[in-house]
Design a protein around this motif. Structure first.
Motif, PDB file in Angstrom:
ATOM      1  N   ARG A 162      40.174  49.308  33.272  1.00  0.00           N
ATOM      2  CA  ARG A 162      40.459  48.046  32.571  1.00  0.00           C
ATOM      3  C   ARG A 162      40.467  48.263  31.057  1.00  0.00           C
ATOM      4  O   ARG A 162      41.350  47.773  30.345  1.00  0.00           O
ATOM      5  CB  ARG A 162      39.417  46.986  32.937  1.00  0.00           C
ATOM      6  CG  ARG A 162      39.518  46.433  34.344  1.00  0.00           C
ATOM      7  CD  ARG A 162      38.581  45.248  34.540  1.00  0.00           C
ATOM      8  NE  ARG A 162      38.498  44.873  35.934  1.00  0.00           N
ATOM      9  CZ  ARG A 162      37.615  45.363  36.795  1.00  0.00           C
ATOM     10  NH1 ARG A 162      36.713  46.249  36.378  1.00  0.00           N
ATOM     11  NH2 ARG A 162      37.605  44.974  38.052  1.00  0.00           N
ATOM     12  N   LEU A 179      45.379  41.838  35.410  1.00  0.00           N
ATOM     13  CA  LEU A 179      44.786  43.157  35.187  1.00  0.00           C
ATOM     14  C   LEU A 179      43.836  43.536  36.312  1.00  0.00           C
ATOM     15  O   LEU A 179      43.860  44.672  36.810  1.00  0.00           O
ATOM     16  CB  LEU A 179      44.052  43.192  33.848  1.00  0.00           C
ATOM     17  CG  LEU A 179      43.401  44.524  33.469  1.00  0.00           C
ATOM     18  CD1 LEU A 179      44.422  45.650  33.473  1.00  0.00           C
ATOM     19  CD2 LEU A 179      42.729  44.411  32.107  1.00  0.00           C
ATOM     20  N   ASP A 180      43.012  42.597  36.760  1.00  0.00           N
ATOM     21  CA  ASP A 180      42.087  42.882  37.862  1.00  0.00           C
ATOM     22  C   ASP A 180      42.842  43.248  39.127  1.00  0.00           C
ATOM     23  O   ASP A 180      42.412  44.123  39.890  1.00  0.00           O
ATOM     24  CB  ASP A 180      41.191  41.663  38.128  1.00  0.00           C
ATOM     25  CG  ASP A 180      40.156  41.463  37.029  1.00  0.00           C
ATOM     26  OD1 ASP A 180      39.833  42.453  36.342  1.00  0.00           O
ATOM     27  OD2 ASP A 180      39.691  40.323  36.859  1.00  0.00           O
TER      28      ASP A 180
END
Length: 204
Positions: A162, A179-180
């Motif tokens: 991340r 993003l996760d």
């Protein structure tokens, strides 16, 4: 002929700035290990194993730089298999590295298991060289007769991935947990994240 060619022309100098491609914890751990082995560094082979080639390069470069050593890289494909040429290259590397206070990183990333002459030549080079040596390999394929200190370079953790994405694409907002989702679906190396971010930055 080999001995007449400058080391700097054959293998590019590693840039410590590449260290940003590697996970910080791994850089710090490797540097600490190198410091512990410093007194006997010239009799050791420091081996970095794992499938993230650029991360191994950057970790090696950053650690050497912080210890006051320059660093150069030699691909296994450039190691000659003929005894006379191999000895000439070894002496060239020793001279250039000693004169420039450099360590030499030998990369065997693309060494074919069936290329026995090349494997033997690289092993001989590692055994006989009297300089600070590091080895970068995806696996433990070589067994040179030299004291070995091994270090496994793992892929970045989810949190580190991340952080790498955010650093590579600082202007991207990552809406709706984007993003996760990417990190959960793909376990990427630092080099792959860097390459993907470069491509993403070219999209209008």
């Amino acid at each position: 002929q080999q001995a007449a060619v400058s080391l700097g022309r054959l293998w590019p100098r590693l840039d410590a700035a590449l260290a940003e491609q590697a996970a910080p914890k791994q850089r710090q751990a490797f540097e600490a290990r190198l410091r512990r082995e410093w007194e006997r560094l010239f009799g050791l082979l420091i081996a970095l194993y794992g499938d993230d080639g650029p991360a191994k390069r950057s970790i090696a470069a950053a650690a050497c730089a912080r210890l006051g050593l320059r660093s150069s890289v030699l691909s296994a494909g450039m190691v000659p298999t003929g005894p006379a040429e191999l000895d000439a290259m070894r002496r060239l590397c020793e001279r250039e590295c000693l004169l420039s206070d450099s360590a030499l990183l030998v990369e065997v990333e693309d060494l074919e298991p069936t290329d026995r002459p090349r494997i033997f030549a690289v092993s001989q080079f590692l055994e006989r060289s009297s300089i600070a040596l590091l080895l970068a390999s995806p696996e433990r394929a070589l067994s040179p007769r030299r004291t070995l200190v091994s270090f496994d370079i793992e892929r970045p953790t989810r949190d580190e991935q991340r952080a790498l994405w955010r650093a590579a694409l600082p202007d991207h907002r990552y809406p709706n947990g984007e993003l996760d989702a990417v990190v959960a679906q793909f376990n990427l190396t630092s080099a792959t994240i860097n390459a993907a971010s470069v491509e993403a930055n070219t999209i209008p």
